[in-house]
Design a protein around this motif. Structure first.
Motif, PDB file in Angstrom:
ATOM      1  N   ARG A   1       0.932  -1.098   0.059  1.00  0.00           N
ATOM      2  CA  ARG A   1      -0.014  -0.089  -0.206  1.00  0.00           C
ATOM      3  C   ARG A   1       0.756   1.354   0.155  1.00  0.00           C
ATOM      4  O   ARG A   1       1.753   1.401   0.779  1.00  0.00           O
ATOM      5  N   LEU A   2       0.320   2.141  -0.622  1.00  0.00           N
ATOM      6  CA  LEU A   2       1.243   3.436  -0.452  1.00  0.00           C
ATOM      7  C   LEU A   2       0.678   4.304   0.534  1.00  0.00           C
ATOM      8  O   LEU A   2      -0.344   4.474   0.848  1.00  0.00           O
ATOM      9  N   LEU A   3       1.884   4.793   1.287  1.00  0.00           N
ATOM     10  CA  LEU A   3       1.601   5.161   2.620  1.00  0.00           C
ATOM     11  C   LEU A   3       1.915   6.854   2.705  1.00  0.00           C
ATOM     12  O   LEU A   3       1.387   7.684   3.481  1.00  0.00           O
ATOM     13  N   GLY A   4       2.883   7.153   1.635  1.00  0.00           N
ATOM     14  CA  GLY A   4       3.026   8.452   1.621  1.00  0.00           C
ATOM     15  C   GLY A   4       3.986   9.192   0.572  1.00  0.00           C
ATOM     16  O   GLY A   4       4.523   8.276   0.024  1.00  0.00           O
ATOM     17  N   LEU A   5       4.295  10.227   0.304  1.00  0.00           N
ATOM     18  CA  LEU A   5       5.063  10.661  -0.796  1.00  0.00           C
ATOM     19  C   LEU A   5       5.340  12.259  -0.143  1.00  0.00           C
ATOM     20  O   LEU A   5       4.657  12.927   0.357  1.00  0.00           O
ATOM     21  N   GLN A   6       6.710  12.508  -0.298  1.00  0.00           N
ATOM     22  CA  GLN A   6       7.434  13.717  -0.249  1.00  0.00           C
ATOM     23  C   GLN A   6       8.189  14.234  -1.638  1.00  0.00           C
ATOM     24  O   GLN A   6       8.520  13.478  -2.317  1.00  0.00           O
ATOM     25  N   LEU A   7       7.654  15.415  -1.758  1.00  0.00           N
ATOM     26  CA  LEU A   7       8.499  15.815  -3.110  1.00  0.00           C
ATOM     27  C   LEU A   7       8.998  17.346  -2.658  1.00  0.00           C
ATOM     28  O   LEU A   7       8.673  18.162  -1.822  1.00  0.00           O
ATOM     29  N   PHE A   8      10.293  17.427  -3.480  1.00  0.00           N
ATOM     30  CA  PHE A   8      10.811  18.878  -3.524  1.00  0.00           C
ATOM     31  C   PHE A   8      11.244  18.953  -4.718  1.00  0.00           C
ATOM     32  O   PHE A   8      11.530  18.215  -5.673  1.00  0.00           O
ATOM     33  N   GLY A   9      11.104  20.255  -5.458  1.00  0.00           N
ATOM     34  CA  GLY A   9      11.422  20.651  -6.888  1.00  0.00           C
ATOM     35  C   GLY A   9      10.860  22.274  -6.832  1.00  0.00           C
ATOM     36  O   GLY A   9      10.319  22.988  -6.283  1.00  0.00           O
ATOM     37  N   HIS A  10      11.333  22.603  -8.379  1.00  0.00           N
ATOM     38  CA  HIS A  10      10.816  24.013  -8.740  1.00  0.00           C
ATOM     39  C   HIS A  10       9.569  24.477  -8.402  1.00  0.00           C
ATOM     40  O   HIS A  10       8.793  23.615  -8.773  1.00  0.00           O
ATOM     41  N   ARG A  11       9.361  25.697  -8.110  1.00  0.00           N
ATOM     42  CA  ARG A  11       7.796  26.268  -7.850  1.00  0.00           C
ATOM     43  C   ARG A  11       6.945  25.945  -9.131  1.00  0.00           C
ATOM     44  O   ARG A  11       5.608  25.990  -8.964  1.00  0.00           O
ATOM     45  N   HIS A  12       7.798  25.926 -10.324  1.00  0.00           N
ATOM     46  CA  HIS A  12       6.863  25.624 -11.356  1.00  0.00           C
ATOM     47  C   HIS A  12       6.762  24.255 -12.002  1.00  0.00           C
ATOM     48  O   HIS A  12       6.398  24.047 -12.919  1.00  0.00           O
ATOM     49  N   ALA A  13       7.153  23.366 -11.184  1.00  0.00           N
ATOM     50  CA  ALA A  13       7.408  21.941 -11.212  1.00  0.00           C
ATOM     51  C   ALA A  13       5.973  21.059 -10.949  1.00  0.00           C
ATOM     52  O   ALA A  13       6.184  19.965 -10.940  1.00  0.00           O
ATOM     53  N   GLU A  14       4.961  22.069 -10.626  1.00  0.00           N
ATOM     54  CA  GLU A  14       3.709  21.234 -10.291  1.00  0.00           C
ATOM     55  C   GLU A  14       3.748  20.301  -9.006  1.00  0.00           C
ATOM     56  O   GLU A  14       3.115  19.532  -8.983  1.00  0.00           O
ATOM     57  N   ILE A  15       4.534  20.857  -8.237  1.00  0.00           N
ATOM     58  CA  ILE A  15       4.863  20.141  -6.857  1.00  0.00           C
ATOM     59  C   ILE A  15       3.418  19.945  -6.227  1.00  0.00           C
ATOM     60  O   ILE A  15       3.088  18.755  -5.828  1.00  0.00           O
ATOM     61  N   ALA A  16       2.650  20.945  -5.974  1.00  0.00           N
ATOM     62  CA  ALA A  16       1.410  20.655  -5.102  1.00  0.00           C
ATOM     63  C   ALA A  16       0.287  19.935  -6.000  1.00  0.00           C
ATOM     64  O   ALA A  16      -0.390  19.012  -5.108  1.00  0.00           O
ATOM     65  N   LYS A  17       0.415  19.896  -7.222  1.00  0.00           N
ATOM     66  CA  LYS A  17      -0.702  19.210  -8.059  1.00  0.00           C
ATOM     67  C   LYS A  17      -0.223  17.686  -8.029  1.00  0.00           C
ATOM     68  O   LYS A  17      -1.095  16.784  -8.002  1.00  0.00           O
ATOM     69  N   ARG A  18       1.239  17.465  -7.960  1.00  0.00           N
ATOM     70  CA  ARG A  18       1.800  16.145  -8.176  1.00  0.00           C
ATOM     71  C   ARG A  18       1.507  15.534  -6.756  1.00  0.00           C
ATOM     72  O   ARG A  18       1.030  14.401  -6.595  1.00  0.00           O
ATOM     73  N   ILE A  19       1.775  16.473  -5.683  1.00  0.00           N
ATOM     74  CA  ILE A  19       1.580  15.649  -4.565  1.00  0.00           C
ATOM     75  C   ILE A  19       0.113  15.246  -4.341  1.00  0.00           C
ATOM     76  O   ILE A  19      -0.315  14.315  -3.702  1.00  0.00           O
ATOM     77  N   ASP A  20      -0.790  16.037  -4.902  1.00  0.00           N
ATOM     78  CA  ASP A  20      -2.343  15.627  -4.917  1.00  0.00           C
ATOM     79  C   ASP A  20      -2.633  14.291  -5.592  1.00  0.00           C
ATOM     80  O   ASP A  20      -3.793  13.737  -5.155  1.00  0.00           O
ATOM     81  N   ILE A  21      -1.855  13.853  -6.524  1.00  0.00           N
ATOM     82  CA  ILE A  21      -2.062  12.639  -7.156  1.00  0.00           C
ATOM     83  C   ILE A  21      -1.789  11.478  -5.968  1.00  0.00           C
ATOM     84  O   ILE A  21      -2.759  10.620  -5.923  1.00  0.00           O
TER      85      ILE A  21
END
Ligand SMILES: Cc1cc2nc3c(=O)[nH]c(=O)nc-3n(C[C@H](O)[C@H](O)[C@H](O)COP(=O)(O)OP(=O)(O)OC[C@H]3O[C@@H](n4cnc5c(N)ncnc54)[C@H](O)[C@@H]3O)c2cc1C
Length: 464
Positions: free
Chosen positions: A398-418
């Protein structure tokens, strides 16, 4: 039917709006301690930085918009006591007059207050405050005090105590305003809500913009600086047993919040995790006809059960549930995953779900795998690397978590929402590869970056 919401921020206003939306016949009053209902306090750093030019622009809705929904706003009015048996709320109005308001249902949305850590100079009769350039930050009132310091004392330097997401946003904001910023954090890395591997990248971004970052540094005292020193305040800290001292013209203490529960607790409301008001998933307290929502209540977490995770997104949802149920509905708050994102200068960091040390005590067998991918095809100009840390359960996949870091224009917010959507729906790490996600070279890749991260997790765990 008279519903009173106490608190005019995300939770209280969401409750009032929902009640009015579902039952235009409901009489709805909102009691607000200050004059700033429905302000986006999440936007405070961007007003302080100057990127948002007027504080009035931070209003999600104007007072006229709110009143147009049919709710009655009682501004500069403080709720003092709930008489549960008589269904009456004692309030003090703007002129100090006391009044008893009858209610059929009550929603407490009293929120949170900033933690005042045990730092010398912050408490007692000689405590330093806003007039000395020492600030806490939560409300619009706090914001105006910060702005007075910035505009009247023209500080050249600031020390920020704390490197959680608000501390980071303020380091960004004050740097943009031209101050020399020193950030002190007692933990070993900044943004302790993500793994240190990603925290180190945030650290580098701060340092790259000239912020002096002092981690593993515990602030002990704030005092007035001696005459002749470069700043008007002195901050004394210790790191590895060694004294660290900095002078600055202003100090911002942003080390978290605690739930504001006095009113509910004095009325007999049960408290839970971190002293927050205990509520069921329908946002009901143990008191008859009294609901509560937002930063003042415990948080039902989809993977952890009960915890305390104060966030604006959660306060909106809980307030909406409380408002609906207060007028006779039967809605449940589906639970938080602690999904959050923060912009630090040109980068963004985000997380959803659990990290290893949170998942293991909850009975999972977590494995976290780090990887990198491009936000879009690298042959198209302007691509950025995204750093990922995928956490999955070794036993169930099971997927339990995801952490992301990247450029502010790399859709980090919408990717974490996936990932937030996938975790919400109990998906496995492997199944993420089955999702039909969008692609065009300037904006993505045939395998979306998140899918590359989850495939890296599957490869790494299959080898074990
Ligand atoms: C600088 C900053 C940035 C943030 N950024 C984000 C972000 O990017 N994303 C995110 O999800 N969250 C963010 N948050 C957190 C988010 O703002 C809070 O989780 C959210 O505002 C909580 O809403 P609330 O209604 O529960 O409580 P609060 O916002 O704390 O509001 C409480 C309300 O109750 C009123 N009140 C309290 N006691 C009484 C009383 N006795 N009588 C009458 N009124 C009373 C207060 O005046 C206020 O109107 C941020 C917070 C800050 C300070």
């Amino acid at each position: 039917m008279h519903l009173i919401a106490i608190g005019g921020s995300d939770a209280g206003i969401s409750a009032a709006l929902r009640a009015r939306e579902l039952d235009p016949g409901a009489e709805v009053s909102v009691v607000v301690a200050d004059a700033y209902p429905n302000f986006s306090i999440c936007g405070i750093p961007y007003y302080v930085s100057g990127e948002v030019s007027r504080w009035q622009n931070l209003a999600h809705r104007s007072i006229a918009d709110l009143e147009a929904t049919g709710m009655w706003l009682r501004l500069d009015t403080t709720a003092r006591r709930i008489d549960v048996a008589a269904r009456k709320l004692l309030v003090t109005g703007p002129d100090g007059t006391e009044e008893l308001l009858g209610y059929a249902k009550l929603v407490a949305g009293t929120g949170a207050v900033p933690v005042r850590p045990p730092i010398g100079g912050l408490a007692g009769p000689d405590a330093l405050g806003a007039d000395d350039g020492v600030h806490l930050l939560h409300s619009m009132g706090d914001t105006f005090a910060v702005m007075r310091t910035l505009e009247q004392a023209a500080p050249a330097s600031a020390v920020i105590v704390g490197a959680g997401y608000i501390g980071l946003e303020m380091a960004d904001a004050l740097t943009v305003r031209g101050l020399a910023v020193t950030q002190m954090e007692q933990f070993g890395e900044v943004l302790p809500t993500v793994d240190p591997e990603l925290g180190a990248l945030v650290h580098a971004e701060l340092a790259g913009h000239g912020v002096e970052v002092l981690t593993g540094t515990t602030v002990k005292a704030i005092t007035r600086a001696q005459a002749g020193q470069p700043g008007r305040l002195q901050v004394e800290a210790s790191a590895d047993g060694k004294a660290v001292t900095r002078t600055a013209d202003m100090v911002l203490v942003v080390v978290g919040v605690r739930p504001e529960t006095v009113l509910a607790a004095e009325a007999g409301a049960k408290l839970g995790v971190k002293g927050a008001i205990a509520v069921d998933k329908g946002m009901r307290t143990n008191l008859p006809d009294v609901f509560a929502a937002g930063d003042c209540v415990v948080t039902h977490h989809r993977l952890l059960g009960e915890t305390y995770l104060p966030l604006g997104t959660t306060a909106h949802k809980q307030g909406r549930v409380a408002g609906e149920n207060a007028i006779g509905g039967n809605r449940e708050f589906a639970g938080s995953l602690g999904t959050q994102v923060v912009k630090i200068f040109d980068q963004a960091a985000a997380r959803t779900g659990l990290r290893d040390h949170e998942a293991a005590p909850a009975g999972f067998a977590p494995v976290t795998v780090g990887s990198e991918a491009d936000d879009h095809k690298a042959y198209y100009p302007g691509s950025h690397r995204i750093h990922m840390r995928v956490t999955g359960d070794r036993t169930t996949g099971r997927l339990l978590g995801l952490q992301l870091f990247g450029h502010r224009h790399a859709e980090i917010a919408k990717r974490i929402d996936i990932a937030a959507t996938a975790i919400f729906n109990h998906m496995t790490v492997d199944a993420i590869s089955d999702l039909d996600l969008s692609y065009t070279p300037p904006l993505g890749s045939p395998w979306e970056a998140i899918q590359m991260g989850t495939q890296a997790w599957v490869r790494a765990t299959q080898r074990h």
